[in-house]
Write an enzyme that holds these catalytic residues in place. Structure first.
Site, short mmCIF file in Angstrom:
data_model
loop_
_atom_site.label_atom_id
_atom_site.label_comp_id
_atom_site.label_asym_id
_atom_site.label_seq_id
_atom_site.Cartn_x
_atom_site.Cartn_y
_atom_site.Cartn_z
CB CYS A 251 -0.94 0.01 1.20
SG CYS A 251 -0.09 0.04 2.80
CB CYS A 274 -1.46 -5.04 2.73
SG CYS A 274 -1.51 -3.26 2.39
CB CYS A 298 9.62 -13.82 -2.08
SG CYS A 298 9.81 -14.80 -0.57
CB CYS A 432 -31.47 -45.88 -35.71
SG CYS A 432 -33.21 -46.22 -36.08
CB CYS A 445 -30.10 -38.82 -50.96
SG CYS A 445 -31.04 -40.29 -50.47
CB CYS A 458 -33.81 -36.30 -41.88
SG CYS A 458 -32.84 -34.92 -42.55
#
Length: 511
Positions: A251, A274, A298, A432, A445, A458
């Site tokens: 600080c 601190c 350190c 599936c 396809c 699909c």
């Protein structure tokens, strides 16, 4: 002014000059007290010694004694202690009765100081304590011809010999009484009270080489003289630090040393505010092993005593619990009970595979944390198996060897093969939607037919398709197309309309 008034005035003046830790008046009649002379040392003062090591239990043979020369720097020595008592005829006629003690001076050196103190009084014949105190603090080292270093070899050697003889005399019933003579002579003074010791008269026989009976060195206390000197030096340095001001490197405020705390062993100091804020943040996040010294270069770790001084009692208890848990986790033969309501530390068996919880008596396998199943292979969950696979494949040879030792080489080999297979299936196939069979698309396809149950689905969104019209999905859905556009590699053709030949156009490949 009579002697009693002179004595009272002298003691009162000394109490106003010195701090209580250095000078203290005992409540006794006649008046008596103690003075701790803090000897002022020159810079870079060195303690030197040859450390003797007794071999084969024979002190008289030089072949059995090995000397090792060592030294260390010191800034503060333990005080030279002066205990005194005023006789009725002091200060005009009689010298004060006194006892001089110190653990880093030899009896010969202390005797020389005792005789010099008497000489000082004899030359003044007046209130003498202040003169004595100043001499012990400022001039004692010069008087003993101690300049930049102090050799304590003689003290260490005497102590080791005496301790050796004491052990011999206590363990050997047939030992000659002369072995312990030195011990009895020295320890006889330890059993006397301070009042009795002050009645001891100085030794006058033998001249300057005689050991004065008022010179007292406690070398039979069983403590390490070197460690005593080092500990005292560190304690005094801390006291000096506390009484001065310093700048905190965190600080950048200037504060008194009493508001600082030092890390060990690096000795870097920062203000408590601190460090408290830093520790609280780390402990709240569970980083109890990251309480390092804030200095960038350190790596000193804060120990429990520093943490206890800085944080609250509740936070320290949390720190202690987490630290214990992390320490146990790092121990290869300790684990925790897998039951969530228990979580008690458990010591594993010699093979490291079975644990019995001392709290709930649950017997479990240390590899899979399930109920102990003997020689049967462990059953892992998918995420556990994946974690083990990553640890094995990314580890070095030592890690792989340790895992194979714990789980078995055959199990690890099968686990790796299964994981590789699953990884390939997840990246090259889809399941599936009806029977969950893995299906790989090679070409064609996006309308797929399951080889196992015949379900249409699909390939793009994995939705089931109508058996009556599976292509309706591709006509009505914009995101799903029957053929992937990237499979068509169109070739750009520049037409020469002036020299156009239909046969050349028919030979162009669009697919």
């Amino acid at each position: 002014m009579d002697n009693l008034e002179s004595q009272e005035m002298e003691l009162l003046a000394l109490q106003n000059i010195y701090e209580e830790r250095d000078f203290k008046v005992d409540e006794m009649n006649p008046p008596s007290g103690r003075f701790a002379a803090q000897v002022r040392l020159p810079q870079s003062f060195l303690i030197h010694y040859k450390s003797p090591h007794v071999l084969n239990g024979n002190l008289d043979s030089q072949d059995n004694e090995v000397h090792r020369e060592e030294s260390f720097h010191i800034e503060h020595l333990p005080p030279i202690n002066l205990c005194f008592r005023f006789p009725e005829t002091y200060p005009l006629q009689t010298c004060p009765a006194f006892l001089l003690s110190c653990n880093w001076l030899t009896p010969k050196q202390l005797s020389d100081l005792c005789r010099h103190l008497e000489t000082l009084w004899d030359s003044n014949r007046d209130a003498i304590l202040f003169t004595w105190f100043q001499f012990l603090q400022d001039e004692a080292l010069d008087f003993l011809e101690i300049k930049d270093s102090l050799d304590i070899t003689e003290l260490l050697k005497f102590k080791i010999q005496d301790n050796f003889r004491t052990s011999v005399s206590s363990n050997d019933e047939n030992c000659d009484d002369s072995c312990a003579t030195g011990t009895k002579d020295l320890t006889s003074r330890e059993n006397k009270t301070m009042s009795e010791l002050l009645n001891i008269k100085p030794s006058v026989s033998g001249g300057s080489s005689a050991i004065d009976a008022r010179a007292f060195n406690d070398m039979l206390n069983g403590k390490n003289l070197i460690q005593i000197l080092k500990d005292h030096n560190e304690n005094e340095k801390e006291e000096v630090f506390k009484t001065s001001t310093h700048v905190c490197d965190v600080c950048f405020f200037t504060k008194e040393g009493s508001e600082f705390i030092s890390f060990r062993p690096c000795k870097h100091s920062f203000c408590i505010e601190c460090i408290k804020s830093y520790f609280e943040g780390q402990i709240d996040e569970g980083n109890v092993k990251s309480l390092h010294c804030p200095d960038a270069e350190c790596e000193s770790q804060a120990d429990g005593s520093i943490v206890r001084q800085v944080v609250s009692k509740e936070l320290y208890e949390k720190y202690d619990r987490i630290l214990l848990s992390r320490t146990l986790e790092d121990m290869s033969d300790v684990t925790f009970c897998p039951r969530k309501v228990c979580q008690c530390p458990v010591l594993l068996d010699s093979c490291g595979r079975m644990g019995t919880c001392p709290a709930c008596n649950f017997v479990f396998c240390a590899l899979c944390n399930m109920a102990y199943h003997g020689v049967a292979p462990c059953v892992f969950k998918e995420e556990e198996k994946l974690s083990l696979y990553q640890e094995y494949t990314k580890g070095n040879s030592a890690v792989k060897k340790e895992i194979e030792k714990r789980y078995g080489k055959r199990f690890i080999k099968a686990m790796v093969e299964d994981t590789l297979c699953e990884n390939w299936k997840s990246s090259h196939s889809k399941t599936c939607p009806h029977c969950k069979a893995s299906i790989e698309k090679i070409d064609g396809c996006n309308k797929m037919t399951c080889f196992k149950c015949g379900t249409y689905f699909c390939w793009v969104c994995e939705a089931k398709l109508k058996p009556s019209d599976p292509y309706e999905h591709f006509r009505d859905t914009f995101d799903c197309v029957l053929f992937n556009a990237e499979r068509f590699e169109f070739q750009h053709v520049d037409f020469d309309y002036d020299n156009f030949e239909p046969e050349e156009f028919l030979n162009v490949n669009f697919l």
